[in-house]
Design an enzyme around this catalytic site. Structure first.
Site, PDB file in Angstrom:
ATOM      1  N   GLY A  64       0.823  -1.198   0.000  1.00 21.19           N
ATOM      2  CA  GLY A  64       0.000   0.000   0.000  1.00 21.19           C
ATOM      3  C   GLY A  64       0.857   1.247   0.000  1.00 21.19           C
ATOM      4  O   GLY A  64       1.983   1.245   0.503  1.00 21.19           O
ATOM      5  N   GLY A 113      -0.399  -5.067   0.768  1.00 24.32           N
ATOM      6  CA  GLY A 113      -1.645  -4.736   0.096  1.00 24.32           C
ATOM      7  C   GLY A 113      -1.805  -5.394  -1.256  1.00 24.32           C
ATOM      8  O   GLY A 113      -2.932  -5.624  -1.714  1.00 24.32           O
ATOM      9  N   GLU A 136       4.800  -7.104   7.046  1.00 22.91           N
ATOM     10  CA  GLU A 136       4.215  -6.042   7.872  1.00 22.91           C
ATOM     11  C   GLU A 136       4.885  -5.849   9.224  1.00 22.91           C
ATOM     12  O   GLU A 136       4.887  -4.727   9.764  1.00 22.91           O
ATOM     13  CB  GLU A 136       2.721  -6.313   8.077  1.00 22.91           C
ATOM     14  CG  GLU A 136       1.861  -6.039   6.872  1.00 22.91           C
ATOM     15  CD  GLU A 136       1.925  -7.131   5.823  1.00 22.91           C
ATOM     16  OE1 GLU A 136       1.362  -6.945   4.738  1.00 22.91           O
ATOM     17  OE2 GLU A 136       2.548  -8.189   6.088  1.00 22.91           O
ATOM     18  N   ASP A 144      -1.966  -8.376   7.172  1.00 19.96           N
ATOM     19  CA  ASP A 144      -3.378  -8.000   7.094  1.00 19.96           C
ATOM     20  C   ASP A 144      -3.901  -8.237   5.689  1.00 19.96           C
ATOM     21  O   ASP A 144      -3.439  -9.144   5.018  1.00 19.96           O
ATOM     22  CB  ASP A 144      -3.568  -6.555   7.575  1.00 19.96           C
ATOM     23  CG  ASP A 144      -2.925  -5.523   6.658  1.00 19.96           C
ATOM     24  OD1 ASP A 144      -1.945  -5.874   5.953  1.00 19.96           O
ATOM     25  OD2 ASP A 144      -3.374  -4.362   6.651  1.00 19.96           O
TER      26      ASP A 144
END
Length: 348
Positions: A64, A113, A136, A144
Site C-alpha cells: 500500500g 496490500g 508487515e 493483514d
C-alpha cells in the site's frame, strides 16, 4: 485514473495497475476504483470473469502507498487510516467471496496490500519472477488484507514462519503455502489473457498451468514446524534460541528487526483463526482490531519513520527485549464495539 486502467474487453472485466514507477503500490483511490468496478461487474451478465494484472516487470503490487497514512497519523488524525483500512478490507472480502472467477497475474513482488488484491481470487497465476511476502512486522503492523487467513491455513506452522521472517515465496512455495494456484511462464500470459477475454472461460487457466520448479521450502517443513509451533511469540523465541541451526539463527536475526508487539499480536491472530473455522471476514475483523489501533497505540508510525521516512533502520520499538506482556496483546486485539469492521456496502 492514471494509476489504474479499468475497462471491459470481450467477456472480461479488466483491471490493470499502471504505476510501475512506484512498484504499483496501492493508493486509496485505486482501492475505491477496483471496488466500484467489481461491484458493477458482479451484476453484469455480459461479464463472465475479472482479470487483474499490472504493468512493469518488477512488481504486481509491492504494497500500500503509506505516505498519506504517515502524514495524517503524525498529525494526530487516526480517522483517515481507519477509513483506508476499513475500505481496503471490505474490498479484500469482496474479491475473496466474488461469485465470478477472478484471475490475477502476479509477476515480481506481491507484498502486503498487493496480496489483498492479487491473492484472494479464484485463479492466482505466478511465474518465475514471482516473489510473494507479508513483511508487515517490519513496519509495526500485522499481516493483514486477509493475509492472516492464508497464513493460518498454510501447512503445519509455515504461516508463523512466513509471517515472522517475511520470507519471499517463489512460485512453487507460493502454491505450497496457499498464496497462488497455478504456475504459467510469463511469456504465455498475453495470449492467455486474449483467450480469457474472448471466451470468458476461466478453465483455460487450469489447462495452461504446468508444474512449477521446486521451491525452497518443501525440504524445510520438518525443521520449521517444531521451531514455530508455540502458543505465543515467547514460545517460538524459546524454540529458536534453543536450536543451533542456520534456519533458527537467520530467523532470530530477521525477527530482531521487527516490532515485538506486532509479532506477538500476529501470532495470536493465527492461533485465534485456527481455533475456530477460519473465514475471510473473521481474519479481516481480527486484523482491523490491530490496525485501527496501530497508529495511536502500536509501532506503526515509528516503523514507517525508521524504514521509509528517515531510513535510519533503527526503530524504537515498544518491548525491545521481545518480552511482550499478554495484556498488551489483549489490548490491541480487544473488540472495537461500534467502531469495529463491518461488511455492509457503503457509498463512499
Amino acid at each position: 485514473m492514471s494509476d489504474i486502467y479499468i475497462r471491459t474487453t470481450g467477456r472480461a472485466g479488466r483491471i490493470t495497475l499502471t504505476r510501475p514507477q512506484a512498484l504499483n503500490a496501492m493508493t486509496y483511490g485505486m482501492c475505491l476504483g477496483i471496488d466500484t468496478a467489481m461491484r458493477n461487474w458482479r451484476e453484469d451478465d455480459a461479464i463472465d470473469l475479472v482479470i487483474i494484472d499490472a504493468e512493469g516487470d518488477k512488481a504486481f503490487c509491492a504494497g500500500g502507498d503509506i505516505a498519506e497514512l504517515y502524514d495524517t497519523g503524525t498529525k494526530g488524525d487516526f480517522h483517515y487510516g481507519r477509513r483506508f483500512w476499513r475500505d481496503e478490507y471490505r474490498l479484500n472480502a469482496l474479491i475473496h467471496e466474488y461469485p465470478k472467477p477472478v484471475v490475477s497475474f502476479l509477476q515480481g513482488f506481491t507484498m502486503g496490500g498487493g496480496v489483498g488484491i492479487g491473492c484472494h481470487g479464484s485463479h492466482r497465476v505466478v511465474c518465475d519472477s514471482s516473489r510473494i511476502s507479508m513483511p508487515e512486522f517490519a513496519i509495526g503492523l500485522v499481516p493483514d488484507v486477509g493475509g492472516s487467513l492464508m497464513l493460518a491455513q498454510a501447512p503445519g506452522r509455515l504461516g508463523e514462519y512466513l509471517a515472522l521472517t517475511a520470507h519471499r515465496l517463489g512460485p512453487d512455495d507460493a502454491i505450497l503455502a496457499g498464496f497462488a494456484d497455478h504456475y504459467i511462464p510469463e511469456e504465455q500470459w498475453a495470449d492467455l489473457i486474449d483467450m480469457l477475454e474472448s471466451s470468458g472461460d476461466a478453465t483455460l487457466v487450469d489447462t495452461h498451468a504446468r508444474p512449477a520448479p521446486t521451491g525452497d521450502l518443501r525440504g524445510l517443513e520438518v525443521e520449521i514446524d517444531p521451531l514455530f509451533d508455540g502458543d505465543t511469540l515467547g514460545d517460538i523465541l524459546a524454540h529458536l534460541r534453543a536450536r543451533d541451526s542456520d534456519l533458527a539463527r537467520q530467523a532470530l536475526k530477521t525477527m530482531s528487526r521487527h516490532s515485538p508487539l506486532s509479532m506477538a499480536c500476529g501470532v495470536e491472530i493465527l492461533h485465534r483463526l485456527r481455533a475456530a473455522s477460519p473465514t475471510i471476514r473473521r481474519a479481516l475483523e481480527l486484523e482491523y482490531r490491530f490496525t485501527a489501533r496501530a497508529m495511536e497505540h502500536g509501532d506503526f508510525l515509528e516503523g514507517i519513520r525508521a524504514q521509509i521516512i528517515d531510513k535510519d533502520r533503527s526503530p524504537r520499538w515498544q518491548y525491545k527485549d521481545m518480552d511482550v506482556p499478554a495484556d498488551a496483546v489483549t489490548r490491541m486485539l480487544h473488540p472495537l464495539d461500534q467502531e469495529g469492521l463491518t461488511f455492509e456496502e457503503e457509498t463512499t
